[in-house]
Design a protein around this motif. Structure first.
Motif, mmCIF file in Angstrom:
data_model
loop_
_atom_site.group_PDB
_atom_site.id
_atom_site.type_symbol
_atom_site.label_atom_id
_atom_site.label_comp_id
_atom_site.label_asym_id
_atom_site.label_seq_id
_atom_site.Cartn_x
_atom_site.Cartn_y
_atom_site.Cartn_z
ATOM 1 N N UNK A 136 0.847 -1.191 0.000
ATOM 2 C CA UNK A 136 0.000 0.000 0.000
ATOM 3 C C UNK A 136 0.878 1.235 0.000
ATOM 4 N N UNK A 137 0.427 2.267 -0.681
ATOM 5 C CA UNK A 137 1.074 3.575 -0.575
ATOM 6 C C UNK A 137 0.431 4.303 0.597
ATOM 7 N N UNK A 138 1.258 4.837 1.476
ATOM 8 C CA UNK A 138 0.744 5.530 2.638
ATOM 9 C C UNK A 138 0.901 7.030 2.515
ATOM 10 N N UNK A 164 8.858 -0.384 2.875
ATOM 11 C CA UNK A 164 9.836 -0.986 1.964
ATOM 12 C C UNK A 164 10.502 0.070 1.089
ATOM 13 N N UNK A 165 9.864 1.222 0.953
ATOM 14 C CA UNK A 165 10.500 2.331 0.238
ATOM 15 C C UNK A 165 10.053 3.632 0.896
ATOM 16 N N UNK A 172 5.977 3.618 0.525
ATOM 17 C CA UNK A 172 5.319 2.363 0.128
ATOM 18 C C UNK A 172 5.578 1.333 1.218
ATOM 19 N N UNK A 173 4.501 0.665 1.653
ATOM 20 C CA UNK A 173 4.594 -0.278 2.759
ATOM 21 C C UNK A 173 4.119 -1.653 2.318
ATOM 22 N N UNK A 174 4.502 -2.672 3.112
ATOM 23 C CA UNK A 174 4.236 -4.064 2.720
ATOM 24 C C UNK A 174 3.846 -4.898 3.935
ATOM 25 N N UNK A 175 2.882 -5.760 3.732
ATOM 26 C CA UNK A 175 2.463 -6.713 4.759
ATOM 27 C C UNK A 175 2.631 -8.119 4.217
ATOM 28 N N UNK A 176 3.564 -8.865 4.800
ATOM 29 C CA UNK A 176 3.742 -10.262 4.411
ATOM 30 C C UNK A 176 2.564 -11.064 4.941
ATOM 31 N N UNK A 177 1.904 -11.811 4.077
ATOM 32 C CA UNK A 177 0.670 -12.450 4.500
ATOM 33 C C UNK A 177 0.883 -13.579 5.491
#
Length: 210
Positions: A136-138, A164-165, A172-177
């Protein structure tokens, strides 16, 4: 208070807030969004996008209800179906992730965990579909007084997303499922394993002759 989360369909789009029904920030490229807002029908454009993604990819949104009242929504889709995903300074999203676009909880329902509930619903759905991660972009500087189309970065971090960036405004953020499973599910699975073990070990002595 009863809560339930259901998938977005063409039949329940009218349950979205006015902002949710008309916001095409993610669904159209920036220049087409401007044209639609000036000359077109953004509600029609939103419905057309949902219809297309449902047909070509599958479920792409969730609505949460409190005591039968629509209280919030979330949308998600592959980055290729989200034109705005290429317009950020932290673009593009990772190829192995589905992009969570807009997440909204109506003001009168905020503070009760509904945003987290929506994210968990998305994570469960995508895990069943074999997706590795959500990105997701925050918005690092959200306007608290008006509904935005980009999810606040602070909220994303609170529900488990990792940056992550980085960017001063649009990280930009990330959630590992694999890490998105709730503690409740972990505990229930552990108890089930324990129960099965105890059942087997306590049953064995009754099978031995006296």
């Amino acid at each position: 208070m009863s809560r339930r989360v259901v998938g977005v369909t063409l039949d329940n789009l009218e349950h979205l807030s006015k902002h949710g029904r008309t916001c095409v920030y993610w669904e159209l490229a920036p220049h087409l969004k401007a044209q639609a807002e000036e000359y077109g029908d953004t509600e029609f454009e939103k419905e057309a996008w949902v219809s297309s993604v449902l047909l070509e990819w599958g479920s792409c949104g969730r609505i949460v209800y409190c005591d039968g009242i629509p209280a919030g929504s979330v949308f998600f889709a592959p980055p290729a179906a989200v034109p705005r995903s290429l317009a950020f300074p932290t673009s593009p999203p990772s190829a192995d992730a589905v992009l969570m676009t807009s997440l909204e909880v109506l003001p009168e329902f905020r503070g009760g965990g509904l945003g987290r509930m929506l994210v968990q619903a998305v994570a469960k759905d995508l895990t069943r579909r074999g997706v590795k991660a959500i990105e997701a972009f925050g918005d690092a500087l959200p306007d608290e007084d008006s509904p935005g189309c980009v999810t606040p970065a602070a909220f994303l971090q609170q529900v488990g997303f990792k940056t992550v960036r980085p960017h001063p405004r649009w990280p930009r953020l990330r959630l590992e499922l694999r890490s998105a499973i709730s503690w409740k599910e972990d505990v229930e699975a552990a108890l089930e394993r324990l129960f099965n073990t105890v059942t087997v070990t306590t049953a064995e002595p009754s099978l031995r002759p006296a």
